[in-house]
Design an enzyme around this catalytic site. Sequence first.
Site, PDB file in Angstrom:
ATOM      1  N   GLU A  66       1.042  -1.193   0.061  1.00 58.98           N
ATOM      2  CA  GLU A  66       0.051  -0.038  -0.074  1.00 58.98           C
ATOM      3  C   GLU A  66       1.017   1.435   0.057  1.00 58.98           C
ATOM      4  OE1 GLU A  66      -3.597   1.735   3.057  1.00 58.98           O
ATOM      5  OE2 GLU A  66      -2.339  -0.103   3.729  1.00 58.98           O
ATOM      6  N   LYS A 137      -9.268   2.763  -2.714  1.00 61.54           N
ATOM      7  CA  LYS A 137      -9.694   2.263  -1.166  1.00 61.54           C
ATOM      8  C   LYS A 137     -11.063   2.627  -0.977  1.00 61.54           C
ATOM      9  CE  LYS A 137      -7.471   1.111   3.190  1.00 61.54           C
ATOM     10  NZ  LYS A 137      -6.280   1.529   3.930  1.00 61.54           N
ATOM     11  N   CYS A 169      -5.643  -3.191   1.904  1.00 58.17           N
ATOM     12  CA  CYS A 169      -5.654  -3.314   3.524  1.00 58.17           C
ATOM     13  C   CYS A 169      -6.916  -3.302   4.232  1.00 58.17           C
ATOM     14  CB  CYS A 169      -4.897  -1.952   3.907  1.00 58.17           C
ATOM     15  SG  CYS A 169      -4.093  -2.075   5.715  1.00 58.17           S
ATOM     16  N   VAL A 196      -0.700  -2.834  10.489  1.00 59.45           N
ATOM     17  CA  VAL A 196      -0.196  -2.601  11.831  1.00 59.45           C
ATOM     18  C   VAL A 196      -0.872  -3.262  12.826  1.00 59.45           C
ATOM     19  CG1 VAL A 196      -0.209  -0.238  10.959  1.00 59.45           C
ATOM     20  CG2 VAL A 196      -1.941  -0.975  12.291  1.00 59.45           C
TER      21      VAL A 196
END
Length: 260
Positions: A66, A137, A169, A196
């Site tokens: 990304e 996205k 993501c 993350v």
Amino acid sequence: MSETQPSTNEISSSEDEQSPNRQSSVTIACVQFEPHVGELGTNRRETCRLIEEAAKRGSDFIVLPELANSGYVFKNRTEAQSLAESIPDGKTVQQWADLAADRDLYIVGGYAERDGSDLYNSAVLIGPNGYIGTHRKLHLWNEEKLWFEPGNEINVFNTEIGRIGMQICYDQWFPELSRIQAAKGADLIAEPTNWVPINEHERTALADGEFARANYLAISNAHVNTVWFACADRIGTERGQPFLGRSLIVDPTGTTIAGP
């Protein structure tokens, strides 16, 4: 697969799981590396180097993380605007397209996209004959909502090697997206991502080869929709934000073929 070094996960498939009589042969590489926020030239050169490396190792479908062109943790919208490029005439897309043409490749890369005054967290699909399509996205996470507009289209792109869908993501947290892409005939969903840690264990104690929560989601989405998933995650820590480096490739049964 290392969390601290650039790397690729690769797997070859010779049969279409949804249509066994439809034969194809594709080698997928998920390129895991550390983009640096604000360093467009450096990121461009590094992505091109890693695409070349994957191609030399036999890959013909390559997925990048990304926001691979720009880095991720922006200070403000002005910085994000200064680092975004247009599609398909931006310099990074053009260089990826040159490699795709020279090496007979398909490339999916995460991309900070500028369209007039609007900004998008996008993924671009390029083939040997040039630009094919873009996914913007749909589900913006956390501070992304400060910089980007959400996308509003769900597409599957027909190519000579199969039907390709894209997610980015946080998109995969919403199962209806995978379901719609599968209903549109997707053979493979390519996912540029910057995963993350979601808890302290993922931040400090995730063992080598241990699955993160995001990995389980990719496995589930692949299995219930009978599609391939190829997720390219980034590594490193950017402006205090660590990233997991948990790239993986999953087959349509939900079996992890490569990674994390």
